[in-house]
Design a protein around this motif. Structure first.
Motif, PDB file in Angstrom:
ATOM      1  N   ALA A 133       0.836  -1.202   0.000  1.00  0.00           N
ATOM      2  CA  ALA A 133       0.000   0.000   0.000  1.00  0.00           C
ATOM      3  C   ALA A 133       0.873   1.256   0.000  1.00  0.00           C
ATOM      4  N   PHE A 134       1.955   1.227   0.801  1.00  0.00           N
ATOM      5  CA  PHE A 134       2.862   2.370   0.855  1.00  0.00           C
ATOM      6  C   PHE A 134       3.540   2.582  -0.499  1.00  0.00           C
ATOM      7  N   LEU A 135       3.998   1.488  -1.111  1.00  0.00           N
ATOM      8  CA  LEU A 135       4.675   1.600  -2.397  1.00  0.00           C
ATOM      9  C   LEU A 135       3.737   2.129  -3.477  1.00  0.00           C
ATOM     10  N   PHE A 136       2.459   1.710  -3.417  1.00  0.00           N
ATOM     11  CA  PHE A 136       1.508   2.239  -4.394  1.00  0.00           C
ATOM     12  C   PHE A 136       1.336   3.742  -4.217  1.00  0.00           C
ATOM     13  N   SER A 137       1.261   4.186  -2.962  1.00  0.00           N
ATOM     14  CA  SER A 137       1.063   5.616  -2.704  1.00  0.00           C
ATOM     15  C   SER A 137       2.207   6.449  -3.265  1.00  0.00           C
ATOM     16  N   VAL A 138       3.444   6.000  -3.039  1.00  0.00           N
ATOM     17  CA  VAL A 138       4.594   6.782  -3.510  1.00  0.00           C
ATOM     18  C   VAL A 138       4.869   6.566  -4.993  1.00  0.00           C
ATOM     19  N   SER A 139       4.247   5.549  -5.592  1.00  0.00           N
ATOM     20  CA  SER A 139       4.460   5.311  -7.024  1.00  0.00           C
ATOM     21  C   SER A 139       3.912   6.446  -7.871  1.00  0.00           C
ATOM     22  N   GLY A 140       3.071   7.276  -7.278  1.00  0.00           N
ATOM     23  CA  GLY A 140       2.571   8.430  -8.016  1.00  0.00           C
ATOM     24  C   GLY A 140       3.679   9.358  -8.485  1.00  0.00           C
ATOM     25  N   LEU A 141       4.848   9.293  -7.837  1.00  0.00           N
ATOM     26  CA  LEU A 141       5.968  10.140  -8.238  1.00  0.00           C
ATOM     27  C   LEU A 141       6.431   9.826  -9.651  1.00  0.00           C
ATOM     28  N   ILE A 142       6.165   8.601 -10.123  1.00  0.00           N
ATOM     29  CA  ILE A 142       6.526   8.231 -11.489  1.00  0.00           C
ATOM     30  C   ILE A 142       5.818   9.139 -12.491  1.00  0.00           C
ATOM     31  N   PHE A 143       4.604   9.561 -12.141  1.00  0.00           N
ATOM     32  CA  PHE A 143       3.841  10.442 -13.017  1.00  0.00           C
ATOM     33  C   PHE A 143       4.064  11.912 -12.667  1.00  0.00           C
ATOM     34  N   TYR A 144       4.374  12.167 -11.393  1.00  0.00           N
ATOM     35  CA  TYR A 144       4.564  13.550 -10.961  1.00  0.00           C
ATOM     36  C   TYR A 144       5.748  14.203 -11.677  1.00  0.00           C
ATOM     37  N   VAL A 145       6.856  13.487 -11.742  1.00  0.00           N
ATOM     38  CA  VAL A 145       8.077  14.085 -12.285  1.00  0.00           C
ATOM     39  C   VAL A 145       7.914  14.505 -13.749  1.00  0.00           C
ATOM     40  N   PRO A 146       7.500  13.605 -14.665  1.00  0.00           N
ATOM     41  CA  PRO A 146       7.426  14.052 -16.069  1.00  0.00           C
ATOM     42  C   PRO A 146       6.245  14.972 -16.370  1.00  0.00           C
ATOM     43  N   PHE A 147       5.053  14.666 -15.795  1.00  0.00           N
ATOM     44  CA  PHE A 147       3.844  15.360 -16.238  1.00  0.00           C
ATOM     45  C   PHE A 147       3.531  16.626 -15.450  1.00  0.00           C
ATOM     46  N   VAL A 148       3.949  16.681 -14.183  1.00  0.00           N
ATOM     47  CA  VAL A 148       3.683  17.862 -13.372  1.00  0.00           C
ATOM     48  C   VAL A 148       4.928  18.735 -13.255  1.00  0.00           C
ATOM     49  N   LEU A 149       6.024  18.125 -12.836  1.00  0.00           N
ATOM     50  CA  LEU A 149       7.240  18.901 -12.620  1.00  0.00           C
ATOM     51  C   LEU A 149       7.785  19.466 -13.926  1.00  0.00           C
ATOM     52  N   TYR A 150       7.870  18.617 -14.977  1.00  0.00           N
ATOM     53  CA  TYR A 150       8.436  19.054 -16.248  1.00  0.00           C
ATOM     54  C   TYR A 150       7.372  19.391 -17.292  1.00  0.00           C
ATOM     55  N   GLY A 151       6.106  19.198 -16.957  1.00  0.00           N
ATOM     56  CA  GLY A 151       5.029  19.642 -17.836  1.00  0.00           C
ATOM     57  C   GLY A 151       4.941  18.933 -19.165  1.00  0.00           C
ATOM     58  N   LYS A 152       5.321  17.657 -19.227  1.00  0.00           N
ATOM     59  CA  LYS A 152       5.216  16.899 -20.468  1.00  0.00           C
ATOM     60  C   LYS A 152       3.751  16.723 -20.866  1.00  0.00           C
ATOM     61  N   LYS A 153       3.491  16.758 -22.148  1.00  0.00           N
ATOM     62  CA  LYS A 153       2.137  16.613 -22.657  1.00  0.00           C
ATOM     63  C   LYS A 153       1.916  15.209 -23.197  1.00  0.00           C
ATOM     64  N   ILE A 154       0.729  14.680 -22.984  1.00  0.00           N
ATOM     65  CA  ILE A 154       0.362  13.388 -23.541  1.00  0.00           C
ATOM     66  C   ILE A 154      -0.168  13.605 -24.951  1.00  0.00           C
ATOM     67  N   LYS A 155       0.355  12.856 -25.889  1.00  0.00           N
ATOM     68  CA  LYS A 155      -0.063  13.006 -27.273  1.00  0.00           C
ATOM     69  C   LYS A 155      -1.559  12.732 -27.417  1.00  0.00           C
ATOM     70  N   TYR A 156      -2.212  13.517 -28.210  1.00  0.00           N
ATOM     71  CA  TYR A 156      -3.644  13.415 -28.491  1.00  0.00           C
ATOM     72  C   TYR A 156      -4.518  13.808 -27.297  1.00  0.00           C
ATOM     73  N   MET A 157      -3.918  14.334 -26.220  1.00  0.00           N
ATOM     74  CA  MET A 157      -4.728  14.718 -25.071  1.00  0.00           C
ATOM     75  C   MET A 157      -5.686  15.839 -25.435  1.00  0.00           C
ATOM     76  N   GLN A 158      -5.268  16.733 -26.317  1.00  0.00           N
ATOM     77  CA  GLN A 158      -6.152  17.824 -26.702  1.00  0.00           C
ATOM     78  C   GLN A 158      -7.361  17.292 -27.475  1.00  0.00           C
ATOM     79  N   ASN A 159      -7.186  16.209 -28.209  1.00  0.00           N
ATOM     80  CA  ASN A 159      -8.314  15.610 -28.915  1.00  0.00           C
ATOM     81  C   ASN A 159      -9.295  14.967 -27.936  1.00  0.00           C
ATOM     82  N   ILE A 160      -8.738  14.354 -26.895  1.00  0.00           N
ATOM     83  CA  ILE A 160      -9.595  13.758 -25.865  1.00  0.00           C
ATOM     84  C   ILE A 160     -10.380  14.849 -25.143  1.00  0.00           C
TER      85      ILE A 160
END
Length: 589
Positions: free
Chosen positions: A543-570
């Motif tokens: 459970a603890f590892l799942f909670s901190v696994s969110g950092l995998i998404f935090y770093v590229p998408f929040v910290l560095y602002g990477k965009k997901i392709k086709y997200m604007q279409n969605i």
């Protein structure tokens, strides 16, 4: 998952005469509000102003009437036609109109293009009575009718269990009053997420937003959907029981009924805030009637001299420190929901007054009900009878109510449905606020342009809850993720203390003594550590590892602002299909 700061609106208000003008992803979708409204010309009781629907009783507006309604002319330059056209923006005359104009976009008198952008805002439809009903309705769920034996089993005696029920109510009240200070100071919805974001994000650009992001990650994916699903499962079990009797029930049928319950409640909450609050008020009254029946039955039994079980007092009280922690865990689980009003602060009328007042009415009321219900149980059930019962209230009803014992399953059904409605009402707001702050895909922060409800976040919440119900692992998830909830409660208490230091001059309409959050913080540490020490299982690590696994998404998408392709279409697809628009936080005046 990161939202650009320039993304003030998901719609293009006009064709830009300046190709170099920066636009957000959601604006690049090309969705024009005029085109969107062409699909919905039958909206009732609305007026279209600057291509935006405004809740208002006026069908047609003439230029001479504008000053009477509080509109401000804004002129947009049209280079192709080389002329100016009149457009109007609506000032926020009423807090529940659902439309907010950016103040920076007023007429400047320059020859440059001026854009009039509007955002849909959440409607303030929750008053004091509805706030109390939300607190009481979500706190009094199925647990108090089914399993008070957890507290008794861990504490060991009748007297100790009654004291723990009282102390749990006191802890819940202290925690809620601390949240009241935060909620009246930070009038954003989202509760823990909003407070962690406000307290820690300014401290460090990289590390500061992590607590709020991890809370949103854990809450959106596990805690809120699991709680939503568990409450629906409780409803389903008792709803199908009359058709199966004592022969047991089909798990498949229970899961189907639970999913139908989830979809029905989500529809209610997506359709209207007013309807959701009316449902909550109604079912809260009904469950309080059921509580009153149990309490009245206990009073009657006491009047007949049925006190032998209560007279056992503190016999067999445990001397284990860890066992008391487990007893508090079970008791506080029944009190869970004390912070739910903070999730919808933006929809609460006059939060500076109604938030602390609803807390001071609701939580003591629930505490008194819980204590009196437990006393009532012990008037007819011994410790051993209670520990052997899978449904304490039903066992009590068999003795006291006789042929009318069907009242108890009905009470659990009503209570569970009301609790499920309250959980849905508050649960989707975490996703909504986190998306608005750029920690989740932006489209989850959009709300319906006429119903003013967070439709995308509600849809995702019900899908996740149904997946957990159908997977059948929902109770295990609750067991192993509950300690993370108290971890974030403690972190929220720490955020209050941090804000006392970093923003000591900020207005606080309601303020608690500093010892109050300190006590709740220490209790949180105790409740997080004690169960792990008492029963260290590998599932807690997972459970603890799942909670901190969110950092995998935090770093590229929040910290560095990477965009997901086709997200604007969605995003474009969601806007067209669901008729949703970007929302904006409106500070309470």
């Amino acid at each position: 998952m990161h939202r650009s700061d320039t993304c003030d609106s998901g719609f293009k208000d006009s064709e830009s005469p300046e190709p170099s003008r920066p636009q957000s992803d959601c604006q690049e979708t090309g969705l024009n509000m005029k085109d969107l409204l062409a699909l919905h010309k039958i909206m009732n009781n609305t007026v279209v102003v600057n291509e935006e629907p405004v809740r208002n009783g006026v069908k047609n507006i003439e230029l001479r009437d504008i000053s009477k309604l509080g509109y401000t002319p804004v002129y947009d330059r049209d280079d192709d036609m080389d002329k100016y056209t009149d457009k109007y923006t609506l000032g926020m005359q009423k807090e529940n109109m659902g439309l907010v104009s950016s103040p920076s976009e007023s007429f400047t008198g320059s020859s440059e293009s001026v854009y009039s952008r509007e955002h849909v805002a959440m409607k303030k439809g929750v008053g004091l009575l509805s706030g109390v009903a939300l607190i009481v309705g979500t706190m009094i769920g199925s647990g108090i009718f089914i399993s008070p034996k957890g507290v008794l089993a861990s504490s060991g005696s009748v007297g100790a269990s009654l004291i723990i029920w009282t102390l749990c109510g006191f802890i819940a009240l202290l925690g809620a009053l601390s949240y009241a200070e935060l909620g009246t100071m930070i009038t954003k919805s989202g509760a823990e997420y909003a407070y962690l974001q406000e307290a820690f994000s300014p401290l460090h650009r990289t590390l500061g937003p992590i607590p709020s992001f991890l809370f949103a990650w854990t809450s959106v994916l596990i805690l809120k959907p699991a709680l939503f699903g568990v409450t629906a499962m409780s409803f389903a079990v008792y709803a199908v029981e009359p058709f199966y009797g004592k022969c047991g029930h089909d798990d498949t049928i229970v899961k189907i009924v639970a999913c139908l319950c989830l979809f029905l409640i989500t529809f209610i909450n997506a359709y209207s805030v007013d309807l959701a609050t009316k449902v909550q008020n109604l079912f809260t009254i009904m469950k309080l009637v059921a509580v009153a029946i149990i309490i009245a039955g206990g009073v009657y039994m006491l009047s007949t001299g049925s006190t032998e079980h209560l007279n056992t007092g503190f016999e067999d009280t445990t001397d284990s420190f860890a066992m008391f922690a487990l007893a508090f865990y079970d008791g506080l689980w029944a009190y869970d929901g004390w912070n739910n009003l903070n999730y919808i602060t933006e929809e609460l009328k006059n939060p500076s007054r109604n938030l602390p007042l609803a807390i001071m009415i609701g939580i003591p009321l629930v505490t008194v009900c819980y204590i009196l219900m437990n006393v009532s149980y012990f008037t007819v059930l011994s410790k051993y009878d209670l520990l052997l019962s899978n449904a304490v209230a039903s066992s009590w009803g068999d003795v006291v109510l006789g042929g009318a014992t069907l009242i108890i399953p009905l009470a659990v059904v009503l209570s569970a449905f009301g609790g499920c409605n309250g959980t849905c009402f508050t649960g989707g707001r975490v996703m909504y606020v986190a998306a608005r702050e750029g920690h989740l895909p932006e489209v989850f922060s959009y709300i319906h342009v006429t119903q003013l409800t967070p439709l995308p976040s509600l849809i995702v919440s019900v899908i996740l809850a149904c997946v957990l119900v159908l997977a059948g692992e929902i109770f295990a998830l609750i067991d192993f993720f509950s300690f993370t909830a108290w971890f974030f409660y403690g972190l929220t208490m720490a955020s209050l203390i941090v804000l006392r230091v970093t923003q000591k001059d900020r207005p606080r309409p309601y303020k608690v003594p500093i010892i109050v959050p300190v006590i709740v913080l220490l209790v949180s540490v105790y409740l997080v550590v004690a169960p792990i020490i008492q029963d260290p299982r590998i599932e807690f690590l997972y459970a603890f590892l799942f909670s901190v696994s969110g950092l995998i998404f935090y770093v590229p998408f929040v910290l560095y602002g990477k965009k997901i392709k086709y997200m604007q279409n969605i995003t474009y697809l969601f806007q067209v299909v669901l008729m949703v628009a970007p929302s904006k936080y409106v500070p309470t005046e």
